[in-house]
Design an enzyme around this catalytic site. Structure first.
Site, PDB file in Angstrom:
ATOM      1  N   SER A 131       0.823  -1.201   0.000  1.00  0.00           N
ATOM      2  CA  SER A 131       0.000   0.000   0.000  1.00  0.00           C
ATOM      3  C   SER A 131       0.864   1.261   0.000  1.00  0.00           C
ATOM      4  O   SER A 131       1.641   1.479  -0.924  1.00  0.00           O
ATOM      5  CB  SER A 131      -0.952  -0.049   1.208  1.00  0.00           C
ATOM      6  OG  SER A 131      -1.951   0.920   1.108  1.00  0.00           O
ATOM      7  N   ASP A 174      -6.066  -3.742  -1.718  1.00  0.00           N
ATOM      8  CA  ASP A 174      -5.004  -3.429  -0.753  1.00  0.00           C
ATOM      9  C   ASP A 174      -4.295  -4.677  -0.217  1.00  0.00           C
ATOM     10  O   ASP A 174      -4.921  -5.573   0.351  1.00  0.00           O
ATOM     11  CB  ASP A 174      -5.663  -2.665   0.402  1.00  0.00           C
ATOM     12  CG  ASP A 174      -4.667  -2.063   1.378  1.00  0.00           C
ATOM     13  OD1 ASP A 174      -3.505  -2.509   1.408  1.00  0.00           O
ATOM     14  OD2 ASP A 174      -5.060  -1.142   2.105  1.00  0.00           O
TER      15      ASP A 174
END
Length: 284
Positions: free
Chosen positions: A38, A158
């Site tokens: 991320s 994610d």
């Protein structure tokens, strides 16, 4: 023996990592491979391209543009982070990313994503940042406020949903000794998440929902593993010296700068010990 750099995510907490990485660049600290999750991937790629100061610069300049990260963007595009603005306009025109330097770097770079259909992490090597930008976008696409990214037949979001700190995986990939940059302070324990919304929102992906249910267990076990790696000398950890109070969608530029400076301060405080640790394997 290859040495890796493992970068935790954490949305706006990731600007702490940017501060750490800028100190690494100032001191010409090199790694054989970098793996980021991320925000860790977003800042890690600027480290590989050697662009010191780039992350804090464009954060301060564009954070409060509604096309960067905002509820306006969520309402109008279905994504809280503006796809076109953040992944194309900024790196391609407004604050150019050095694609050539990244391509020429001898540091292997990986971004971690979560496969919704399998409920497992995917560790994707990026060799062409321009043409693989959707992998970066997927790695940083937070659940609920981001569209699912379709990439090469895979449905991705994610990477922090399944492997927030992929140090064990990097060891399995051949990076036996790793520097780990965390965005949580010592003693942090992740609590279970409310997953009722996940069961509704992602009902088509039951394995992904299961991954969210177990996320806190995986995270806390990883922290235990990292402590053991520290003791054995397999890992060198840099973590915030205090709890980061910056919000996931922080817009206060002074707070953002403060967290960045803390990253620099903590990195400098650990610099001598880090260099000694890396010299054991001739990495500097």
């Amino acid at each position: 023996m290859k040495t890796g750099l493992v970068l935790e995510g954490g949305a706006m907490r990731g600007i702490y990592t940017a501060g750490v990485l800028d100190v690494f660049l100032e001191n010409q600290i090199h790694f054989d491979g970098v793996i980021g999750v991320s925000a860790g991937a977003l800042h890690g790629c600027s480290f590989v391209s050697g662009q010191k100061g780039r992350s804090i610069r464009y954060y301060k300049k564009y954070r409060n543009d509604k096309h960067f990260m905002s509820l306006w963007s969520l309402v109008h595009t279905g994504e809280v982070v503006g796809k076109q603005f953040c992944y194309h306009e900024i790196p391609e025109r407004l604050d150019p990313y050095d694609y050539e330097a990244f391509f020429k770097s001898d540091t292997a770079f990986y971004a971690v994503c979560t496969n919704l259909e399998t409920g497992k992490a995917e560790y994707i090597r990026i060799t062409d940042m321009l043409n693989q930008v959707d992998v970066m976008r997927a790695s940083a696409s937070m659940p609920y406020v981001s569209r699912i990214v379709d990439w090469e037949g895979r449905k991705l979001l994610d990477g922090g949903c399944t492997d927030s700190i992929p140090v064990s995986q990097f060891q399995r990939m051949g990076y036996k000794r790793n520097v780990v940059v965390l965005t949580r302070e010592e003693g942090f324990v992740k609590e279970p998440e409310m997953v009722k919304l996940a069961e509704i929102y992602y009902h088509r992906y039951p394995r992904f929902v299961d991954a969210l249910k177990n996320r806190h267990k995986v995270y806390n076990q990883t922290l235990e593993d990292i402590r053991a790696m520290e003791k054995s000398g397999e890992a060198f950890v840099i973590r915030p010296s205090r709890r980061l109070t910056v919000g996931r969608m922080e817009s206060d530029l002074e707070k953002i700068q403060e967290v960045y400076e803390l990253g620099k301060k903590d990195a400098k405080r650990n610099l001598s010990a880090l260099k000694a640790w890396m010299q054991q394997e001739g990495q500097i």
